[in-house]
Design a protein around this motif. Sequence first.
Motif, short mmCIF file in Angstrom:
data_model
loop_
_atom_site.label_atom_id
_atom_site.label_comp_id
_atom_site.label_asym_id
_atom_site.label_seq_id
_atom_site.Cartn_x
_atom_site.Cartn_y
_atom_site.Cartn_z
N LEU A 1 44.09 39.10 30.45
CA LEU A 1 44.47 38.82 31.90
C LEU A 1 43.62 40.04 32.84
O LEU A 1 43.63 41.17 32.32
N HIS B 1 45.30 40.74 38.02
CA HIS B 1 46.02 39.14 38.08
C HIS B 1 47.65 39.73 38.42
O HIS B 1 48.12 40.96 37.78
N GLN C 1 50.25 38.62 37.18
CA GLN C 1 51.02 39.10 36.00
C GLN C 1 50.59 40.19 34.92
O GLN C 1 51.36 40.49 34.04
N SER C 2 49.80 40.99 35.60
CA SER C 2 49.18 42.11 34.51
C SER C 2 50.60 43.18 34.60
O SER C 2 51.19 43.06 35.68
N SER D 1 49.72 45.31 37.58
CA SER D 1 50.24 44.92 38.85
C SER D 1 51.58 45.12 39.05
O SER D 1 52.25 45.38 40.11
N TYR E 1 54.67 31.88 34.32
CA TYR E 1 53.18 31.00 34.53
C TYR E 1 53.47 29.50 34.60
O TYR E 1 54.12 28.93 33.91
N GLU F 1 47.53 29.50 31.14
CA GLU F 1 47.28 30.96 31.80
C GLU F 1 48.02 31.89 31.09
O GLU F 1 47.51 33.19 31.13
#
Length: 263
Positions: free
Chosen positions: A72, A76, A78-79, A82, A169, A174
Amino acid sequence: MQVVVCKDAEEGAGIVTEEILGALESKPDLVLGLATGSTPIGVYQQLSLAHCEGGVDFSAVRTFNLDEYCDLAADHPQSYRSFMRKHLFKDINIPEENIHFPPSEGPGLREKCLRHEDEIRQAGGINIQLLGIGSNGHIGFNEPTSSLASRTRIKTLTEKTLRDNSRFYEDPSEQPQVASTLGIATILDARRILLQAYGEKKAEAVKASVEGPISSYWPGSALQMHADVTFILDEASAARLEMIEYFRKSRADRVRLQEENTI
Ligand code: PGA
């Protein structure tokens, strides 16, 4: 090992936050090991509040996150970078250069991961490591059968972990399959470990980690080898512990002895 059974997750987060703030008072350049997932969010809210309303200073604090997805982009949503920005880093005055994640991008990831271990050592080691636990007993992304001697490296996520996290997700293609994570031995090097687990879904992993045999099949059980670890639970996650009454009594004794200034 200590086990504290709380009324709810908010009370648990309060206990963890109080310990971090106490440590920060005596060591402003505290080295914190941080976890992601829904479990530590309450602690991050309380730490943010301590900064915004209480003026607590994080300018010298160093942080090392437990894990990060490999496939990722760092920005992103969902990182874990982040996640940490959203739930903590944007709200406190920690300098960007004091924030560390295990390397998650190549080339040379294997070597980068080993160098990451040096960075932790050079920072003086982790003072307080926050942990959650997966329903399969993973700590960080050390999935079942991870070596108890493992160091920072890449791990393939299990089906169970992928299922547990699939809610984040919309497009299943992804969802990252591989992550870098501090190893179990890296985690055990921390001077103090605080593991929070809330909800019935964690009861089996908590039971195996606290009362089961030490086994790589339940990575949380490796914490039995640490001299200063506390499990902070709610009634639901503690429900399968055979020694729950002993843990309640032990906690009450500890609080009393602290109030009497005996310990
Ligand atoms: P959770 O995840 O806090 O979202 O339950 C914990 C973990 O998988 O380690």
